[in-house]
Design a protein around this motif. Structure first.
Motif, PDB file in Angstrom:
ATOM      1  N   LYS A 135      -7.788   0.881  -5.492  1.00  0.00           N
ATOM      2  CA  LYS A 135      -6.473   1.272  -6.011  1.00  0.00           C
ATOM      3  C   LYS A 135      -6.427   2.772  -6.294  1.00  0.00           C
ATOM      4  CE  LYS A 135      -3.122  -0.004  -9.593  1.00  0.00           C
ATOM      5  NZ  LYS A 135      -2.894  -0.821 -10.816  1.00  0.00           N
ATOM      6  N   LEU A 180      -5.679   4.663  -3.170  1.00  0.00           N
ATOM      7  CA  LEU A 180      -4.253   4.574  -2.848  1.00  0.00           C
ATOM      8  C   LEU A 180      -3.435   5.504  -3.743  1.00  0.00           C
ATOM      9  CD1 LEU A 180      -4.035   0.689  -2.466  1.00  0.00           C
ATOM     10  CD2 LEU A 180      -3.956   2.362  -0.616  1.00  0.00           C
ATOM     11  N   GLU A 234      -3.401   9.205  -2.627  1.00  0.00           N
ATOM     12  CA  GLU A 234      -2.710   9.593  -1.399  1.00  0.00           C
ATOM     13  C   GLU A 234      -1.477  10.456  -1.671  1.00  0.00           C
ATOM     14  OE1 GLU A 234      -1.838   6.306   1.129  1.00  0.00           O
ATOM     15  OE2 GLU A 234      -3.929   5.946   1.668  1.00  0.00           O
ATOM     16  N   GLY A 263       0.848   4.165  -2.865  1.00  0.00           N
ATOM     17  CA  GLY A 263       0.444   5.536  -2.537  1.00  0.00           C
ATOM     18  C   GLY A 263       1.391   6.573  -3.085  1.00  0.00           C
ATOM     19  N   GLU A 278       0.814  -1.216   0.000  1.00  0.00           N
ATOM     20  CA  GLU A 278       0.000   0.000   0.000  1.00  0.00           C
ATOM     21  C   GLU A 278       0.847   1.265   0.000  1.00  0.00           C
ATOM     22  OE1 GLU A 278      -2.848  -0.127   3.103  1.00  0.00           O
ATOM     23  OE2 GLU A 278      -3.948  -1.795   2.243  1.00  0.00           O
ATOM     24  N   ASP A 279       1.901   1.265   0.817  1.00  0.00           N
ATOM     25  CA  ASP A 279       2.720   2.477   0.902  1.00  0.00           C
ATOM     26  C   ASP A 279       3.390   2.780  -0.435  1.00  0.00           C
ATOM     27  OD1 ASP A 279       2.055   2.815   3.562  1.00  0.00           O
ATOM     28  OD2 ASP A 279       3.728   1.578   4.264  1.00  0.00           O
ATOM     29  N   ARG A 286      -7.634   7.365   5.050  1.00  0.00           N
ATOM     30  CA  ARG A 286      -8.273   6.470   4.082  1.00  0.00           C
ATOM     31  C   ARG A 286      -9.188   5.494   4.803  1.00  0.00           C
ATOM     32  NH1 ARG A 286      -6.218   1.788   2.544  1.00  0.00           N
ATOM     33  NH2 ARG A 286      -4.110   2.454   3.089  1.00  0.00           N
TER      34      ARG A 286
END
Length: 819
Positions: free
Chosen positions: A673, A676, A679, A634, A630-631, A691
């Motif tokens: 997605k 993400l 972000e 983002g 995820e990071d 989120r």
């Protein structure tokens, strides 16, 4: 923006009324495809991001196709009034279309813009128009009678035949005499609003009344007769304990229900009496045995019930068991609690299993929260809740009808409201008369709902009186132009898709490639958001042959599984709900495992979509889609140009923050997605973000909502939310602006999302902005939404059988492809 209401005096003091009209021109007709006919009502759409004029007001015809723009001087006056909500609405009418001697389109069209204003704002609106030297033609003006104003008012009345009109008789007879009731003060700490006290009084009356069920009468000889079915009986029919609690979204139904539960809970041994209300008297031993209320809701609503319990009830006063995850199979354990909360999917899963304690208990009360979830009577979860044993049964939803009046039948089946709980009676007494336009069907339905339902609304859009003073809500569409590179890629992909549909040709081949076509439509919708959402290899988008077979084709399996995983609005074609335990057939169609297995057990044993013969060997479990970190996702694309839609969102957010640094916004997208991807750009632009998506457990969701509500210099200002996680039962009143980043098939789902912000506790005017890419599939999704709204309106249209529904699905696919 269609008119919310019109009047010539009287009515609610805060109700918008027709102030008058301006005569203007629609210009730029030669640049757009839309055409209009004489006396056609047109829609005015604000375009705040128009590159040539930020006061631009576009004109769309009845089919949603752009015709032109309101001429600049008039738009310059109306745009600020619309944006500030001084004019809640304006309606355009083209009185006459001149014939061109050259056969082409005219360069300009005369248009009457009818202006609606609330009484408190009327003088300000009049003054603003007068200051700019424009002539507003008032109702008392001689020219007013020669205008199309009567047509506007008639059209406005006609467009109001929606769910609120259907509930028009609710509360007009005996219910209006029911006394409001306070919540028990030793359990509920918060004071109820007046409309909540009235609702509590009504709920208690429905549970405790010994009245005959609706449509039953006592004969002179002491017997009883049903006036609809002519059924006779000597025994008095049992009262119907329960009904439909259908207050508009955001009116505090959960707190009202907690007050009802608190009122009937078992009193503490040696404890105090309830303050402000007498505890319910339990009359017989059977009722003494259990006072447990079962609450059934979607997973996203778990956090709402927990939050409401924490905020509004005395700690420990109501014992709550979460029947979710690891759970007991001992019914005696469950009966020790005041409230047991579970989900529809768990009940559906346990329906066919032995040893489920939920099925064996006779519950004191069952509450179906967000009950529109059971709109399909054939779905396993619908059958599971209908089979529950309960003394009192409640249907709770702010959107009782999402597609058609047939959505109401499963609610009647759950309520055990005979004869309407029997499908043959429902069809003969209600559905078939409605389909023929027979007024008797509508009259019966209104009387039925009037007898067992309570519905109040937040605003005056349907002409009904508002039950609570909430700040106004406005919905605007922001149309976005793709960059030259994006447009070239999008047009190329759409052309390929249309050609492929034309290759399929007949309906059979389209049916056999149903999931593949849906996959392609999904990719087009993702392209409108950001190219980064979908693979750039075009070959991966299309079938390799005219009829695909997933057997021994893991790549195709993975592609079809991503159709469910990527978006939140894919439904199993059988139960019309998001698939649980997704199964893909050899013929490339997607179903719930339980749904398709049930079909295979029947005599047909073939695919419901393409009719290809199926066995268990033709079913494949959808592979799990691996999500990237995820990071990392983002921060993806920090060195790449932002998509046109992301740029538009950033510009709108910056403008909103500049106008009010303390304001908060919620950005909804159905693509996890996409949330993400947003972000990185938002953080780099200086926004403090959170989120909320479907991958989070109920506790994590609850924590995020609490963090978002915080105030202070470092508090979050933007919430990126999925509609699945935050679309129902979630309170987001900390925000005052909603951005719908991509449109959904079902307009009711979008309404639910907006009303997470526009609800009790909101102190600011609420603005909802739909981000729509011009000349794309997103405009066709809006057309489909309007079509669904028309199906719900009036007499709800014909619902049709399986064949008609199949034809409708195929027609919608062709419509999405622009064919």
């Amino acid at each position: 923006m269609a008119a919310s209401s019109s009047r010539g005096g009287g009515g609610d003091d805060n109700e918008p009324y027709l102030l008058g009209f301006l005569v203007t021109k629609i210009v730029g007709l030669k640049h757009y495809k839309g055409i209009v006919s004489g006396r056609e009502k047109v829609t005015l759409v604000r375009e705040p991001l128009n590159q040539y004029d930020d006061n631009a007001i576009a004109v769309h015809n009845r089919r949603g196709v752009k015709v032109g723009h309101i001429e600049k001087p008039i738009a310059g006056v109306l745009a600020p009034l619309l944006d500030s909500l001084l004019i809640p609405d304006a309606v355009g009418i083209v009185p006459k279309v001149p014939s061109s001697k050259y056969g082409g389109k005219p360069f300009k069209l005369v248009c009457q813009v009818h202006i609606f204003a609330r009484p408190a704002a009327a003088d300000i609106v009049k003054e603003a128009i007068k200051d700019k030297g424009l002539a507003l033609i008032y109702p008392r003006h001689a020219e007013f009678s020669l205008s199309e104003s009567a047509f506007v008012q008639e059209e406005t009345k006609r467009s109001d035949q929606d769910v609120d009109k259907l509930f028009a008789l609710v509360g007009k007879d005996g219910d209006c005499k029911i006394e409001p009731m306070d919540a028990p003060g030793d359990v509920v700490l918060s004071a109820l609003f007046e409309h909540q006290k009235e609702a509590l009084g009504w709920l208690v009356h429905r549970e405790e009344s010994c009245d005959l069920p609706p449509f039953w009468e006592e004969d002179t000889d002491g017997g009883y007769k049903n006036v609809l079915t002519c059924q006779d009986t000597k025994e008095r029919p049992a009262p119907l304990r329960g009904g439909i609690f259908a207050d508009d979204m955001g009116l505090g139904k959960t707190l009202t229900l907690l007050s009802l539960i608190a009122r009937s809970k078992a009193p503490n041994v040696g404890g105090k009496k309830a303050k402000g209300a007498k505890r319910r008297k339990i009359d017989d031993d059977a009722e003494e045995a259990s006072r447990t209320t079962l609450v059934v809701c979607p997973p996203s609503v778990f956090s709402s019930w927990v939050t409401q319990l924490e905020e509004h009830t005395k700690a420990g006063s109501l014992k709550v068991y979460m029947y979710h995850g690891e759970r007991t199979n001992d019914k005696k354990v469950l009966l020790k609690y005041d409230i047991v909360i579970t989900t529809y999917s768990i009940l559906g899963m346990e329906f066919g299993q032995e040893g489920s304690p939920v099925k064996d208990i006779e519950w004191f009360r069952v509450i179906l929260d967000e009950a529109h979830v059971i709109k399909n009577s054939k779905a396993l979860q619908t059958q599971a809740v209908t089979a529950l044993n309960a003394q009192r049964r409640w249907v709770v939803t702010g959107t009782p009808i999402q597609n058609s009046s047939l959505d109401l039948f499963p609610l009647m089946a759950f309520l055990k409201f005979e004869p309407f709980s029997i499908k043959s009676y429902w069809l003969s007494l209600i559905q078939q008369p409605l389909g023929k336009g027979d007024k008797a069907g509508l009259s019966r339905l209104q009387n039925l709902l009037g007898a067992i339902s309570l519905r109040r609304i937040k605003d005056t859009e349907s002409g009904s009186k508002s039950v609570i003073a909430l700040p106004p809500k406005t919905v605007v569409a922001c149309y976005i132009e793709l960059s030259a590179e994006e447009r070239e890629f999008y047009d190329q992909m759409e052309l390929e898709g249309r050609n492929k549909m034309l290759e399929f040709g007949d309906r059979d081949l389209i049916s056999r490639n149903y999931s593949t076509v849906l996959f392609f439509i999904l990719r087009l919708r993702q392209l409108c958001n950001d190219v980064a959402l979908c693979p750039l290899d075009m070959k991966s988008w299309f079938p390799t042959s005219s009829i695909e077979d997933v057997a021994n084709n893991p790549e195709l399996l993975k592609k079809l599984a991503s159709l469910v995983d990527d978006g939140e609005d894919f439904d199993c074609p059988i139960c019309l709900s998001p698939p649980s335990k997704t199964v893909i057939t050899s013929c490339s169609h997607i179903y719930c495992q339980t749904c398709i297995l049930k079909i295979l057990k029947s005599s047909s044993s073939c695919c419901p979509i393409c009719r290809r013969s199926l066995s268990k060997e033709d079913l494949f479990i959808a592979p799990k889609i691996q999500h990237p970190d995820e990071d990392g996702l983002g921060s993806l694309g920090s060195d790449k140009p932002l998509s046109s839609k992301v740029q538009a969102l950033l510009e709108l957010l910056k403008r909103s923050q500049k106008e009010d640094p303390t304001s908060k916004s919620v950005v909804f997208s159905q693509f996890r997605k996409m949330l993400l991807l947003l972000e990185g750009p938002l953080k780099r632009a200086g926004f403090n973000i959170l989120r909320l998506d479907g991958s989070m457990n109920p506790k994590k969701r609850s924590d995020v909502i609490k963090q978002f509500a915080a105030i202070g210099p470092d508090a979050p200002t933007v919430l990126l939310a999925s509609l699945k996680a935050a679309g129902a039962g979630v309170n987001l009143t900390a925000a005052s602006t909603v951005y719908l980043f991509d449109p959904w098939w079902n307009p009711g789902v979008e309404e639910q999302a907006m009303d997470r912000v526009h609800r009790i506790g909101q102190t600011r005017p609420v603005k909802a902005v739909r981000l729509i890419v011009k000349g794309s599939i997103e405009e066709r999704v809006l057309e489909l939404q309007e079509r669904k709204k028309r199906l719900i309106s009036g007499a709800f249209g014909r619902n049709g059988g399986a064949k008609e529904k199949k034809e409708l699905r195929l027609e919608e696919l062709r419509m999405m492809m622009g064919l």
